[in-house]
Design an enzyme around this catalytic site. Sequence first.
Site, PDB file in Angstrom:
ATOM      1  N   ASP A 168      48.184  44.564  36.413  1.00 23.00           N
ATOM      2  CA  ASP A 168      47.417  43.568  36.747  1.00 23.00           C
ATOM      3  C   ASP A 168      47.746  42.415  37.830  1.00 23.00           C
ATOM      4  O   ASP A 168      47.370  41.413  38.060  1.00 23.00           O
ATOM      5  CB  ASP A 168      47.023  42.799  35.380  1.00 23.00           C
ATOM      6  CG  ASP A 168      45.744  41.940  35.854  1.00 23.00           C
ATOM      7  OD1 ASP A 168      44.758  42.279  36.136  1.00 23.00           O
ATOM      8  OD2 ASP A 168      45.551  40.640  35.119  1.00 23.00           O
ATOM      9  N   ASP A 213      42.287  49.966  35.733  1.00 28.66           N
ATOM     10  CA  ASP A 213      42.584  49.056  37.037  1.00 28.66           C
ATOM     11  C   ASP A 213      43.609  49.832  37.822  1.00 28.66           C
ATOM     12  O   ASP A 213      43.668  49.283  39.067  1.00 28.66           O
ATOM     13  CB  ASP A 213      42.836  47.599  36.813  1.00 28.66           C
ATOM     14  CG  ASP A 213      41.504  46.871  36.201  1.00 28.66           C
ATOM     15  OD1 ASP A 213      40.627  47.666  36.174  1.00 28.66           O
ATOM     16  OD2 ASP A 213      41.664  45.598  35.786  1.00 28.66           O
ATOM     17  N   ASP A 226      37.642  37.497  26.768  1.00 30.74           N
ATOM     18  CA  ASP A 226      38.243  37.796  28.172  1.00 30.74           C
ATOM     19  C   ASP A 226      39.407  36.920  28.806  1.00 30.74           C
ATOM     20  O   ASP A 226      40.120  37.366  29.485  1.00 30.74           O
ATOM     21  CB  ASP A 226      37.236  37.905  29.201  1.00 30.74           C
ATOM     22  CG  ASP A 226      36.100  39.081  28.800  1.00 30.74           C
ATOM     23  OD1 ASP A 226      36.420  39.841  28.637  1.00 30.74           O
ATOM     24  OD2 ASP A 226      34.831  38.680  29.378  1.00 30.74           O
TER      25      ASP A 226
END
Length: 353
Positions: A139, A177, A328
């Site tokens: 991330d 991701d 989230d």
Amino acid sequence: MYGSYTGRSQARGRATAGLRTTGTAAAVCAALLLAGCSGGGGDDGDGGDSAGPPVVEQQPKGQDPYWVNPDGNAARQVAAYTKGGDEKNAALIRKIAEQPVGDWISPDNAEAQVKGVTETAAKADREALLVLYNIPHRDCGQFSKGGAADGNAYRAWLESVAKGIGDRPATVILEPDALLHLVDGCTPQEFHEERYDLLKGAIERLKKQPATKVYLDAGNAAWQTPEALYQPLQRAGIAEADGFSLNVSNFQTTAVSTEFGKKLSAKIGDKPFVIDTSRNGNGPYRGGDPAETWCNPPGRALGEVPTTQTGDELVDAYLWIKRPGESDGECKGGPKAGDWWPEYALDLVRATK
């Protein structure tokens, strides 16, 4: 803050409670064959722990072969509402609780966690749905930053995951991701070669398990183009994978995701794909700060229920990879990423057509 890519899957919102499970708790879960336990390991905000888990039936295997956790956050919320006499809200949350969702495997005691999930699923004559999210430099230092300390640590963790799966059936969503952050420049160049090697090695290792399917994450339809993705996917070993995943934790519609997936598939040997439909019923959010459209957007809805009967030979399944009702992040009044948020869960169900 890295938020200018409004199409981004936003792994920061995926730090599910499973990623916060302590080693001891994970081992206990496995021993009890209730891997993931509550999915939250604590109070659900409405007394769920004291209420005990309700009975949640498995879905028909022919339509949805994945395991429904009878002790997940949503199931505990159903129990809490039922205990409090709130049958209306219990019925709403049951629409989440009765569907299978992904089990996000935490860094600690991975073998015990995965063994617990896969054994329980197998005893229920169902398949485990696992999400691996532990790549080094995860991330890009944002809300869900972290991951394994280095490449060797990741390989060791992956080996534990593979041993935990054994010969039991499992579908693995590999590193949401991770590939896309190589393409969009978020991950520093110095880590690119290692990451490609880790992703390719992960596919090769997991495919040694006789009943394991692997889908390498390819972001979502609003993030990058098929033209930008197909060569990185090839370099990361997509040829050896069962396919790729789309829309993890995002809100792109199933129709848009399918169109995008078919264009990408055509460039990589007609590989099939799976789509996360957990919260895409109303499509993406267009209001508010464009940098935070991904974070707890209002007015969203559940999408298609999980199924392998998609009616499209290239779409292997609709899956709930992101767990509906889990935050989230700390935006729009939400709790920290991965925490169960019953109000948002209720809103998702109410908005579902």
